[in-house]
Structure formats: structure tokens, C-alpha cells
Scaffold this active site. Structure first.
Site, PDB file in Angstrom:
ATOM      1  N   ILE A 176       0.817  -1.214   0.000  1.00  0.00           N
ATOM      2  CA  ILE A 176       0.000   0.000   0.000  1.00  0.00           C
ATOM      3  C   ILE A 176       0.854   1.269   0.000  1.00  0.00           C
ATOM      4  O   ILE A 176       0.435   2.306  -0.506  1.00  0.00           O
ATOM      5  CB  ILE A 176      -1.012  -0.018   1.169  1.00  0.00           C
ATOM      6  CG1 ILE A 176      -2.136   0.964   0.898  1.00  0.00           C
ATOM      7  CG2 ILE A 176      -0.330   0.248   2.509  1.00  0.00           C
ATOM      8  CD1 ILE A 176      -3.381   0.732   1.695  1.00  0.00           C
TER       9      ILE A 176
ATOM     10  N   ASN B  44      -3.961   1.984  15.164  1.00  0.00           N
ATOM     11  CA  ASN B  44      -4.588   1.683  16.466  1.00  0.00           C
ATOM     12  C   ASN B  44      -4.963   3.011  17.106  1.00  0.00           C
ATOM     13  O   ASN B  44      -4.586   4.070  16.612  1.00  0.00           O
ATOM     14  CB  ASN B  44      -3.663   0.842  17.346  1.00  0.00           C
ATOM     15  CG  ASN B  44      -2.372   1.561  17.643  1.00  0.00           C
ATOM     16  OD1 ASN B  44      -2.370   2.625  18.254  1.00  0.00           O
ATOM     17  ND2 ASN B  44      -1.257   1.008  17.188  1.00  0.00           N
TER      18      ASN B  44
ATOM     19  N   VAL C 277       0.593  -2.721   8.302  1.00  0.00           N
ATOM     20  CA  VAL C 277       0.407  -1.574   7.417  1.00  0.00           C
ATOM     21  C   VAL C 277       0.869  -0.285   8.109  1.00  0.00           C
ATOM     22  O   VAL C 277       1.541   0.562   7.521  1.00  0.00           O
ATOM     23  CB  VAL C 277      -1.090  -1.436   7.047  1.00  0.00           C
ATOM     24  CG1 VAL C 277      -1.336  -0.158   6.272  1.00  0.00           C
ATOM     25  CG2 VAL C 277      -1.557  -2.633   6.246  1.00  0.00           C
ATOM     26  N   ASP C 278       0.503  -0.152   9.360  1.00  0.00           N
ATOM     27  CA  ASP C 278       0.820   1.039  10.153  1.00  0.00           C
ATOM     28  C   ASP C 278       2.343   1.265  10.190  1.00  0.00           C
ATOM     29  O   ASP C 278       2.833   2.377   9.920  1.00  0.00           O
ATOM     30  CB  ASP C 278       0.270   0.804  11.571  1.00  0.00           C
ATOM     31  CG  ASP C 278       0.086   2.075  12.366  1.00  0.00           C
ATOM     32  OD1 ASP C 278       0.226   3.173  11.783  1.00  0.00           O
ATOM     33  OD2 ASP C 278      -0.201   1.967  13.576  1.00  0.00           O
TER      34      ASP C 278
ATOM     35  N   SER D 131      -8.167  -4.822   9.845  1.00  0.00           N
ATOM     36  CA  SER D 131      -8.439  -5.827  10.893  1.00  0.00           C
ATOM     37  C   SER D 131      -8.048  -7.261  10.535  1.00  0.00           C
ATOM     38  O   SER D 131      -8.136  -8.152  11.386  1.00  0.00           O
ATOM     39  CB  SER D 131      -9.912  -5.818  11.362  1.00  0.00           C
ATOM     40  OG  SER D 131     -10.201  -4.652  12.104  1.00  0.00           O
TER      41      SER D 131
ATOM     42  N   GLY E  67      -5.152  -8.526   9.858  1.00  0.00           N
ATOM     43  CA  GLY E  67      -3.786  -8.923  10.210  1.00  0.00           C
ATOM     44  C   GLY E  67      -3.683  -9.185  11.696  1.00  0.00           C
ATOM     45  O   GLY E  67      -4.290 -10.129  12.229  1.00  0.00           O
ATOM     46  N   VAL E  68      -2.947  -8.317  12.382  1.00  0.00           N
ATOM     47  CA  VAL E  68      -2.741  -8.440  13.834  1.00  0.00           C
ATOM     48  C   VAL E  68      -4.081  -8.533  14.584  1.00  0.00           C
ATOM     49  O   VAL E  68      -4.182  -9.243  15.592  1.00  0.00           O
ATOM     50  CB  VAL E  68      -1.932  -7.218  14.349  1.00  0.00           C
ATOM     51  CG1 VAL E  68      -1.854  -7.209  15.865  1.00  0.00           C
ATOM     52  CG2 VAL E  68      -0.541  -7.213  13.749  1.00  0.00           C
ATOM     53  N   TYR E  69      -5.097  -7.840  14.094  1.00  0.00           N
ATOM     54  CA  TYR E  69      -6.385  -7.818  14.796  1.00  0.00           C
ATOM     55  C   TYR E  69      -7.238  -9.067  14.567  1.00  0.00           C
ATOM     56  O   TYR E  69      -8.318  -9.202  15.147  1.00  0.00           O
ATOM     57  CB  TYR E  69      -7.157  -6.543  14.464  1.00  0.00           C
ATOM     58  CG  TYR E  69      -6.675  -5.317  15.232  1.00  0.00           C
ATOM     59  CD1 TYR E  69      -5.643  -5.411  16.169  1.00  0.00           C
ATOM     60  CD2 TYR E  69      -7.247  -4.067  15.041  1.00  0.00           C
ATOM     61  CE1 TYR E  69      -5.205  -4.297  16.878  1.00  0.00           C
ATOM     62  CE2 TYR E  69      -6.813  -2.948  15.752  1.00  0.00           C
ATOM     63  CZ  TYR E  69      -5.783  -3.065  16.670  1.00  0.00           C
ATOM     64  OH  TYR E  69      -5.365  -1.960  17.362  1.00  0.00           O
TER      65      TYR E  69
HETATM   66  N1  AR6 Z   1       0.579  -3.141   2.206  1.00  0.00           N
HETATM   67  C1  AR6 Z   1      -0.635  -3.738   2.121  1.00  0.00           C
HETATM   68  N2  AR6 Z   1      -1.099  -4.628   3.027  1.00  0.00           N
HETATM   69  C2  AR6 Z   1      -0.290  -4.921   4.068  1.00  0.00           C
HETATM   70  C3  AR6 Z   1       0.995  -4.332   4.244  1.00  0.00           C
HETATM   71  C4  AR6 Z   1       1.411  -3.399   3.249  1.00  0.00           C
HETATM   72  N3  AR6 Z   1       2.602  -2.787   3.317  1.00  0.00           N
HETATM   73  N4  AR6 Z   1       1.527  -4.828   5.393  1.00  0.00           N
HETATM   74  C5  AR6 Z   1       0.637  -5.695   5.902  1.00  0.00           C
HETATM   75  N5  AR6 Z   1      -0.458  -5.763   5.116  1.00  0.00           N
HETATM   76  P1  AR6 Z   1      -2.457  -5.210   9.940  1.00  0.00           P
HETATM   77  P2  AR6 Z   1      -4.901  -4.825  11.564  1.00  0.00           P
HETATM   78  C6  AR6 Z   1      -1.700  -6.548   5.283  1.00  0.00           C
HETATM   79  O1  AR6 Z   1      -1.899  -6.107  10.984  1.00  0.00           O
HETATM   80  O2  AR6 Z   1      -5.219  -6.267  11.520  1.00  0.00           O
HETATM   81  C7  AR6 Z   1      -0.737  -2.545  13.778  1.00  0.00           C
HETATM   82  O3  AR6 Z   1       0.265  -2.855  14.704  1.00  0.00           O
HETATM   83  C8  AR6 Z   1      -1.700  -7.690   6.273  1.00  0.00           C
HETATM   84  O4  AR6 Z   1      -1.145  -8.844   5.655  1.00  0.00           O
HETATM   85  O5  AR6 Z   1      -1.556  -4.157   9.349  1.00  0.00           O
HETATM   86  O6  AR6 Z   1      -6.001  -3.837  11.338  1.00  0.00           O
HETATM   87  C9  AR6 Z   1      -1.571  -1.329  14.183  1.00  0.00           C
HETATM   88  O7  AR6 Z   1      -0.803  -0.363  14.865  1.00  0.00           O
HETATM   89  C10 AR6 Z   1      -3.188  -7.834   6.565  1.00  0.00           C
HETATM   90  O8  AR6 Z   1      -3.827  -8.579   5.538  1.00  0.00           O
HETATM   91  O9  AR6 Z   1      -3.754  -4.395  10.486  1.00  0.00           O
HETATM   92  C11 AR6 Z   1      -2.617  -1.944  15.057  1.00  0.00           C
HETATM   93  O10 AR6 Z   1      -2.154  -2.114  16.383  1.00  0.00           O
HETATM   94  C12 AR6 Z   1      -3.721  -6.404   6.487  1.00  0.00           C
HETATM   95  O11 AR6 Z   1      -2.701  -5.673   5.785  1.00  0.00           O
HETATM   96  C13 AR6 Z   1      -2.856  -3.298  14.434  1.00  0.00           C
HETATM   97  O12 AR6 Z   1      -1.652  -3.621  13.731  1.00  0.00           O
HETATM   98  C14 AR6 Z   1      -3.988  -5.732   7.832  1.00  0.00           C
HETATM   99  O13 AR6 Z   1      -3.015  -6.143   8.776  1.00  0.00           O
HETATM  100  C15 AR6 Z   1      -3.977  -3.252  13.418  1.00  0.00           C
HETATM  101  O14 AR6 Z   1      -4.221  -4.565  12.965  1.00  0.00           O
END
Ligand code: AR6
Length: 170
Positions: free
Chosen positions: A11, A24, A33-34, A122, A124-126
Site C-alpha cells: 500500500i 490503532n 500496514v501502520d 483488521s 492482520g494483527v487484529y
Molecule cells: N501493504 C498492504 N497490506 C499490508 C501491508 C502493506 N505494506 N503490510 C501488511 N499488510 P495489519 P490490523 C496486510 O496487521 O489487523 C498494527 O500494529 C496484512 O497482511 O496491518 O487492522 C496497528 O498499529 C493484513 O492482511 O492491520 C494496530 O495495532 C492487512 O494488511 C494493528 O496492527 C492488515 O493487517 C492493526 O491490525
């Protein structure tokens, strides 16, 4: 009419008016992503988030809400931060996940953006189950009235891409 497109990729590399961050409530960074957005976008994004915490968002950003900052050094112009719900097997929090997409589009409209890149909030980590996260994401974006012309879902891996493709075509 909003066109929903799917991209397999990162992204932070998208050339769009706004990218959505799966943040978050603290708005002060994290992993996934964050982490990637803050790393690639540079310190201006964190400075803008700190400014929000010092002013209008002293308690942080609530789950399901959205707020915009600069995109720093990213190719996009804005970052729209949303806070997805943490998956719960016992409580239905899907309204909060829908709200992330609705509120992100509301903020995008306020900014006058025509193209917005979304991650799978949501999912990924969530811990939100991928197929359900994809279905909610696609259905909500298609159902929300907006001036945004392109809503681009950017999926990091094959599995997420396949889940979003299925949600879009069935
Ligand atoms: N580009 C696109 N998608 C991505 C990328 C990227 N660079 N990196 C990961 N993903 P997540 P959440 C995907 O964990 O579940 C953070 O620590 C990943 O594979 O980023 O909403 C925040 O600070 C997954 O499919 O977001 C919060 O504490 C999706 O993006 C927490 O994680 C979302 O994964 C939020 O968790």
C-alpha cells in the site's frame, strides 16, 4: 459511481490521492500496514499524529473512526487513519469494521480525493477472518455513497487477494 479495483502489492507504493492506514487508537504507530506507512512516509506523519493527540484527539481515535494527516514522503497526498476492531468470536463487531470504510470514505470526500487505496483492515494483527473481512470491506465500499471514483484494495499476499477477488465477484 465508484470502481472497486484489486491490486496485489504494498500500500505504501500506491500513487493515489489517499491511502488508508490500519492504525490503532494511539495513532502513534505499530506493525503491519501502520509500521510500513510510518517507515516509508517518514517522521512527518508521526508528527501530525502527535499533533492530533495534543489537540482534537487527546484520548486517541476511537474504533471505527477515521482521521486524515499528511502522507509525508509517500506518493499519496493524504493518509486516512482508521482503527479497525479486534476480532471477537463472542461479540459481533462487524458494524465497527463497516464503519472504518464508511468513515474513511467520508473523510476522503471532505478532502476531495478521487482515488483511495485501502488495506484489509483488521485482517492482520487484529485477527479478523479473511473471507469475512473481505466481504465486509467490498460490500461496504460498494454500498457507501461517495465522490471517490476508484477504491483500490491493496492486498499484500495471494491469500488476501483471492479472498477479495471472491468477495468482489460473488
Ligand atoms: N501493504 C498492504 N497490506 C499490508 C501491508 C502493506 N505494506 N503490510 C501488511 N499488510 P495489519 P490490523 C496486510 O496487521 O489487523 C498494527 O500494529 C496484512 O497482511 O496491518 O487492522 C496497528 O498499529 C493484513 O492482511 O492491520 C494496530 O495495532 C492487512 O494488511 C494493528 O496492527 C492488515 O493487517 C492493526 O491490525
Amino acid at each position: 459511481m465508484t470502481e472497486v479495483t484489486l491490486v496485489h502489492g504494498d500500500i505504501t507504493e500506491q500513487v493515489v490521492d489517499a491511502v488508508v492506514n490500519a492504525a490503532n487508537s494511539s495513532l502513534l504507530g505499530g506493525g503491519g500496514v501502520d509500521g510500513a506507512i510510518h517507515r516509508r512516509g517518514g517522521p512527518e506523519i508521526l508528527a501530525a499524529c502527535r499533533e492530533l493527540r495534543a489537540t482534537t484527539l487527546a484520548d486517541g481515535l476511537a474504533t471505527g473512526q477515521a482521521v486524515a494527516t499528511t502522507a509525508g514522503r509517500l506518493p499519496a497526498r493524504h493518509v486516512i487513519h482508521v482503527v479497525g476492531p479486534i476480532w471477537s468470536a463472542t461479540r459481533d463487531r462487524s458494524h465497527l469494521l463497516r464503519s472504518c470504510y464508511e468513515q474513511a470514505l467520508r473523510v476522503a470526500d471532505e478532502l476531495g480525493t478521487l482515488s483511495v487505496a485501502f488495506p484489509a483492515v483488521s485482517a492482520g494483527v487484529y485477527g479478523w477472518p479473511l473471507d469475512d473481512a473481505a466481504r465486509i470491506a467490498v460490500d461496504t465500499v460498494l454500498a457507501t455513497p461517495t465522490g471517490v471514483r476508484e477504491a483500490r484494495f491493496v492486498l499484500f499476499d495471494e491469500r488476501s487477494y483471492a479472498a477479495f477477488r471472491a468477495a468482489l465477484t460473488t
